[in-house]
Design a protein around this motif. Structure first.
Motif, PDB file in Angstrom:
ATOM      1  N   ASP A   1      36.550 108.240 -15.286  1.00 36.87           N
ATOM      2  CA  ASP A   1      36.023 106.675 -16.547  1.00 36.87           C
ATOM      3  C   ASP A   1      35.425 106.135 -15.489  1.00 36.87           C
ATOM      4  O   ASP A   1      35.626 105.896 -14.429  1.00 36.87           O
ATOM      5  CB  ASP A   1      37.245 106.168 -16.983  1.00 36.87           C
ATOM      6  CG  ASP A   1      38.040 106.831 -18.091  1.00 36.87           C
ATOM      7  OD1 ASP A   1      38.358 108.246 -18.424  1.00 36.87           O
ATOM      8  OD2 ASP A   1      38.949 106.473 -18.680  1.00 36.87           O
ATOM      9  N   GLY A   2      34.249 106.208 -16.215  1.00 38.10           N
ATOM     10  CA  GLY A   2      33.474 105.693 -15.175  1.00 38.10           C
ATOM     11  C   GLY A   2      32.273 105.644 -15.782  1.00 38.10           C
ATOM     12  O   GLY A   2      31.475 105.909 -16.606  1.00 38.10           O
ATOM     13  N   THR A   3      30.193 104.968 -15.078  1.00 41.23           N
ATOM     14  CA  THR A   3      29.435 105.245 -15.118  1.00 41.23           C
ATOM     15  C   THR A   3      29.468 105.975 -14.461  1.00 41.23           C
ATOM     16  O   THR A   3      28.795 106.190 -13.470  1.00 41.23           O
ATOM     17  CB  THR A   3      28.935 104.051 -14.760  1.00 41.23           C
ATOM     18  OG1 THR A   3      29.335 102.857 -15.503  1.00 41.23           O
ATOM     19  CG2 THR A   3      27.837 103.421 -14.916  1.00 41.23           C
ATOM     20  N   VAL A   4      27.880 106.751 -15.166  1.00 45.49           N
ATOM     21  CA  VAL A   4      26.998 108.090 -14.055  1.00 45.49           C
ATOM     22  C   VAL A   4      26.211 107.350 -13.405  1.00 45.49           C
ATOM     23  O   VAL A   4      25.238 107.007 -13.800  1.00 45.49           O
ATOM     24  CB  VAL A   4      26.165 108.743 -15.187  1.00 45.49           C
ATOM     25  CG1 VAL A   4      25.915 109.879 -14.271  1.00 45.49           C
ATOM     26  CG2 VAL A   4      27.761 109.585 -15.880  1.00 45.49           C
TER      27      VAL A   4
ATOM     28  N   GLY B   1      23.101 106.319 -15.537  1.00 49.81           N
ATOM     29  CA  GLY B   1      24.202 105.131 -16.430  1.00 49.81           C
ATOM     30  C   GLY B   1      24.513 105.011 -17.821  1.00 49.81           C
ATOM     31  O   GLY B   1      25.739 103.865 -18.318  1.00 49.81           O
ATOM     32  N   ASN B   2      25.210 106.320 -18.673  1.00 47.28           N
ATOM     33  CA  ASN B   2      26.064 106.233 -18.977  1.00 47.28           C
ATOM     34  C   ASN B   2      27.802 106.560 -18.871  1.00 47.28           C
ATOM     35  O   ASN B   2      27.735 106.361 -17.655  1.00 47.28           O
ATOM     36  CB  ASN B   2      25.801 108.026 -19.791  1.00 47.28           C
ATOM     37  CG  ASN B   2      24.540 108.017 -20.484  1.00 47.28           C
ATOM     38  OD1 ASN B   2      23.486 107.378 -20.469  1.00 47.28           O
ATOM     39  ND2 ASN B   2      24.400 109.171 -21.680  1.00 47.28           N
ATOM     40  N   PHE B   3      28.426 105.744 -20.015  1.00 45.97           N
ATOM     41  CA  PHE B   3      29.358 106.065 -19.420  1.00 45.97           C
ATOM     42  C   PHE B   3      30.331 107.279 -19.896  1.00 45.97           C
ATOM     43  O   PHE B   3      30.205 107.289 -20.570  1.00 45.97           O
ATOM     44  CB  PHE B   3      29.939 104.345 -20.468  1.00 45.97           C
ATOM     45  CG  PHE B   3      32.170 104.349 -20.375  1.00 45.97           C
ATOM     46  CD1 PHE B   3      31.982 103.984 -18.922  1.00 45.97           C
ATOM     47  CD2 PHE B   3      32.537 104.847 -21.258  1.00 45.97           C
ATOM     48  CE1 PHE B   3      33.710 103.283 -18.832  1.00 45.97           C
ATOM     49  CE2 PHE B   3      34.022 105.278 -20.243  1.00 45.97           C
ATOM     50  CZ  PHE B   3      34.648 104.299 -19.584  1.00 45.97           C
ATOM     51  N   VAL B   4      31.583 107.513 -19.137  1.00 46.33           N
ATOM     52  CA  VAL B   4      32.073 109.158 -19.514  1.00 46.33           C
ATOM     53  C   VAL B   4      33.193 108.750 -19.418  1.00 46.33           C
ATOM     54  O   VAL B   4      34.188 107.693 -17.859  1.00 46.33           O
ATOM     55  CB  VAL B   4      31.444 109.805 -18.352  1.00 46.33           C
ATOM     56  CG1 VAL B   4      29.645 110.249 -18.857  1.00 46.33           C
ATOM     57  CG2 VAL B   4      31.317 109.793 -17.226  1.00 46.33           C
ATOM     58  N   HIS B   5      33.910 109.301 -19.821  1.00 48.79           N
ATOM     59  CA  HIS B   5      35.556 109.871 -19.655  1.00 48.79           C
ATOM     60  C   HIS B   5      35.775 110.481 -18.749  1.00 48.79           C
ATOM     61  O   HIS B   5      34.941 111.826 -18.511  1.00 48.79           O
ATOM     62  CB  HIS B   5      35.907 109.693 -21.610  1.00 48.79           C
ATOM     63  CG  HIS B   5      36.378 108.307 -22.225  1.00 48.79           C
ATOM     64  ND1 HIS B   5      36.567 107.572 -21.286  1.00 48.79           N
ATOM     65  CD2 HIS B   5      35.268 108.526 -22.936  1.00 48.79           C
ATOM     66  CE1 HIS B   5      36.713 106.566 -22.887  1.00 48.79           C
ATOM     67  NE2 HIS B   5      35.991 107.243 -23.377  1.00 48.79           N
ATOM     68  N   LYS B   6      37.189 110.693 -18.495  1.00 52.34           N
ATOM     69  CA  LYS B   6      37.657 111.472 -17.450  1.00 52.34           C
ATOM     70  C   LYS B   6      37.843 113.360 -17.770  1.00 52.34           C
ATOM     71  O   LYS B   6      38.471 113.434 -19.580  1.00 52.34           O
ATOM     72  CB  LYS B   6      39.254 111.898 -16.686  1.00 52.34           C
ATOM     73  CG  LYS B   6      39.626 112.538 -16.003  1.00 52.34           C
ATOM     74  CD  LYS B   6      41.231 111.735 -16.018  1.00 52.34           C
ATOM     75  CE  LYS B   6      41.642 113.601 -14.963  1.00 52.34           C
ATOM     76  NZ  LYS B   6      43.093 113.396 -14.488  1.00 52.34           N
ATOM     77  N   GLY B   7      36.819 114.224 -17.410  1.00 56.26           N
ATOM     78  CA  GLY B   7      36.865 115.397 -17.841  1.00 56.26           C
ATOM     79  C   GLY B   7      35.818 115.543 -18.493  1.00 56.26           C
ATOM     80  O   GLY B   7      35.482 117.103 -19.161  1.00 56.26           O
TER      81      GLY B   7
END
Length: 148
Positions: free
Chosen positions: A98-101, A62-68
């Motif tokens: 970028d997106g949601t885990v 549910g966490n948002f992450v950026h590319k890399g």
């Protein structure tokens, strides 16, 4: 070194002869060192000499992450890469977009060169956790304006 040992033994022998001639009991004095020698201690006071590797899950479901960004730092393949997730040579799982885990438990389908390939072909079902990154939907952030 042998000469110093001989000298020490002969001195103690002379003391015992002198004390027995006077009728006194033989007494030898012992000198202890008052300070430790300088040197490095191996114990280090309960502290480790090397820093820990910081293994584990870095971004949860549910966490948002950026590319890399690193999702998981692991030793071996405990967690597997899913959609939009890459694995590097140290088995870290890294987000490709970028997106949601999303974390899911899926049935493993190993490659033919994997040591798990033959047991799976013989009917063993292995379930592992997979990390996916679901990209955010792109929204139109521009307005088309006519030039006329």
């Amino acid at each position: 070194m042998a000469a110093s040992m001989v000298r020490q033994v002969s001195q103690e022998f002379n003391r015992s002869l002198f004390s027995s001639a006077l009728g006194l009991p033989a007494v030898t004095s012992v000198r202890y060192r008052s300070k430790k020698k300088g040197g490095r201690s191996k114990n280090l006071g309960g502290k480790r000499a090397t820093v820990g590797k910081s293994y584990g899950i870095k971004r949860n479901d549910g966490n948002f992450v950026h590319k890399g960004e690193i999702l998981v730092n692991q030793c071996g393949l405990r967690f597997y890469p899913g959609e939009n997730v890459d694995i590097d040579r140290t088995n870290r799982l890294i987000a490709l977009t970028d997106g949601t885990v999303i974390v899911s438990c899926e049935k493993l389908n190993p490659y033919p060169n994997s040591p798990l390939y033959r047991p799976v072909q013989n009917g063993l079902e292995i379930y592992k956790k997979f990390f996916h990154v679901i990209p955010i939907p792109l929204k139109a952030k521009f307005k088309l304006v006519s030039e006329t």
